[in-house]
Design an enzyme around this catalytic site. Structure first.
Site, PDB file in Angstrom:
ATOM      1  N   ARG A 128       0.816  -1.208   0.000  1.00  0.00           N
ATOM      2  CA  ARG A 128       0.000   0.000   0.000  1.00  0.00           C
ATOM      3  C   ARG A 128       0.855   1.265   0.000  1.00  0.00           C
ATOM      4  NH1 ARG A 128      -5.274   0.033   2.047  1.00  0.00           N
ATOM      5  NH2 ARG A 128      -5.115   2.290   1.814  1.00  0.00           N
ATOM      6  N   LYS A 129       2.151   1.128   0.287  1.00  0.00           N
ATOM      7  CA  LYS A 129       3.034   2.285   0.312  1.00  0.00           C
ATOM      8  C   LYS A 129       3.547   2.577  -1.102  1.00  0.00           C
ATOM      9  CE  LYS A 129       2.540   2.315   4.775  1.00  0.00           C
ATOM     10  NZ  LYS A 129       1.638   1.180   4.959  1.00  0.00           N
TER      11      LYS A 129
END
Length: 412
Positions: A220-221
């Protein structure tokens, strides 16, 4: 379906992983060293230590600055639960303070008020009694430490939420007055920058400004290695502690042992953990790091498109960038105002029905069973109920943004 997030990985990352696999060295090794060096250079940090996740990075950082069983760490509830869990992994208890409504980051005013009004010096030690703020959760390790509901305040743990840098100038000044080390939860902040001189100059998050900064490379980063983390610090002693903790307290690394010309027998000098990053992950990380500036530029362009397309939606508040911050736009949070036509969950469902994924804003640890008491944090709770993350990922097209914006406008 337009997803809310998607990692930006391609043939170059696949080739790097393949090369690492075929090299025969797939555990922590030369590619981890290369990734650490490149990440430290990118952040302007003296030291960088790669680990298995940001959660393990936080655990090690807190241990290294002196957090011990029975202690208290001041942090925010409005964060992924790993922030609070890392405190518990030390045998300590998080004391939550509220956030700023605009940035979702630790409120310096709330931090100062907590340290001044909810803590007291006893025999020269700053202590907090949880009985003054909603009580102590039943799962708290403090119950087993013989100190009852009170503990020594040992550190401050701000979170650069969704990649947006905190107001570190004020947080560091407040923590410094009380002699408290600051560990930065910079999980999503790779590539962000902050100012500690009123906006005159900026330095990358991770220089670091506190004792250490901890990053995540979860998918998700922006920068991902599949999973993984990194600690940066200017303190050689802290870096040495990180390297012991991450590999079982081993005095000699695998790389040194295997390259030695004489028989080398390691010892185990402290209680450690298996918190290592693999060379496969690090190989991907080196490639991703080389693309970081392009990824951030692309996200800022998408943010500008969102602002243009949604600026006329009066019942929606768009994210703002404070003067002290240069944001990497890890996510795109919007807040539903009180006059919004529907609530958060109905808003998300209507988008989903039209092919647009979204996610609720950041969670609150104090609302989850392991940390639940009578504590109230109004800004954190309002953000949880009203904030929605819209799609934001590299590879997202202008047409995708317009589709999302059209469906958002259609809810009203």
């Amino acid at each position: 379906m337009i997803p809310v997030a998607r990692p930006w990985l391609g043939e170059e990352e696949a080739a790097a992983a393949r090369e690492a696999i075929l090299s025969g060295w797939v555990t922590q090794g030369p590619r981890v060293v290369a990734f650490e060096g490149a990440f430290a250079e990118r952040c302007g940090a003296t030291h960088a230590c790669a680990v298995s996740s940001c959660t393990t990075a936080l655990h090690m950082a807190l241990l290294a600055v002196g957090v011990r069983p029975g202690d208290v760490v001041v942090t925010v509830s409005h964060s992924f639960i790993a922030t609070a869990n890392a405190v518990r992994h030390c045998g300590a208890e998080p004391a939550f303070v509220d956030v700023e409504p605009e940035t979702f980051n630790m409120s310096p005013e709330a931090l100062e008020r907590f340290l001044e009004e909810d803590c007291a010096l006893r025999d020269g030690v700053l202590r907090h009694d949880f009985a003054t703020r909603g009580g102590l959760p039943s799962e708290s390790p403090l119950w087993a430490c013989g100190g009852g509901r009170a503990g020594r305040v040992a550190a401050v743990l701000p979170v650069h939420q969704l990649g947006m840098p905190c107001d570190m100038t004020r947080i560091l000044a407040i923590a410094g007055r009380f002699g408290l080390p600051v560990v930065e939860d910079a999980a999503g902040a790779a590539g962000s920058a902050l100012s500690v001189d009123g906006g005159a100059s900026f330095a990358p998050v991770g220089r670091p400004h506190g004792a250490a900064a901890c990053f995540s490379f979860h998918p998700r980063k922006i920068l991902t290695t599949g999973d993984g983390g990194m600690l940066t610090t200017a303190d050689a002693a802290l870096d040495a502690a990180f390297r012991l903790y991450r590999q079982h307290g081993m005095s000699v690394s695998d790389a040194v042992r295997h390259s030695a010309r004489r028989v080398t027998i390691e010892s185990y000098v402290t209680t450690g953990y298996n918190y290592r990053m693999t060379d496969i992950q690090a190989a991907v990380g080196v490639v991703q790091l080389g693309r970081l500036d392009d990824m951030i530029e692309g996200r800022r362009r998408l943010r500008a498109l969102y602002e243009q397309a949604l600026s006329g939606v009066g019942w929606l508040r768009l994210p703002c960038e404070p003067r002290h911050a240069r944001w990497n736009v890890m996510s795109y949070p919007v807040r539903l105002m009180p006059d919004a036509p529907v609530g958060r969950d109905e808003f998300m469902q209507r988008l989903l029905d039209r092919g647009v994924a979204s996610r609720p804003g950041v969670m609150n640890a104090h609302a989850e069973p392991p940390y639940r008491t009578g504590l109230r944090l109004p800004h954190s709770e309002d953000a949880r109920e009203r904030v929605v993350l819209l799609p934001m990922f590299n590879g997202m097209s202008e047409a995708d943004v317009e589709t999302v914006a059209r469906e958002v406008r259609g809810v009203g």
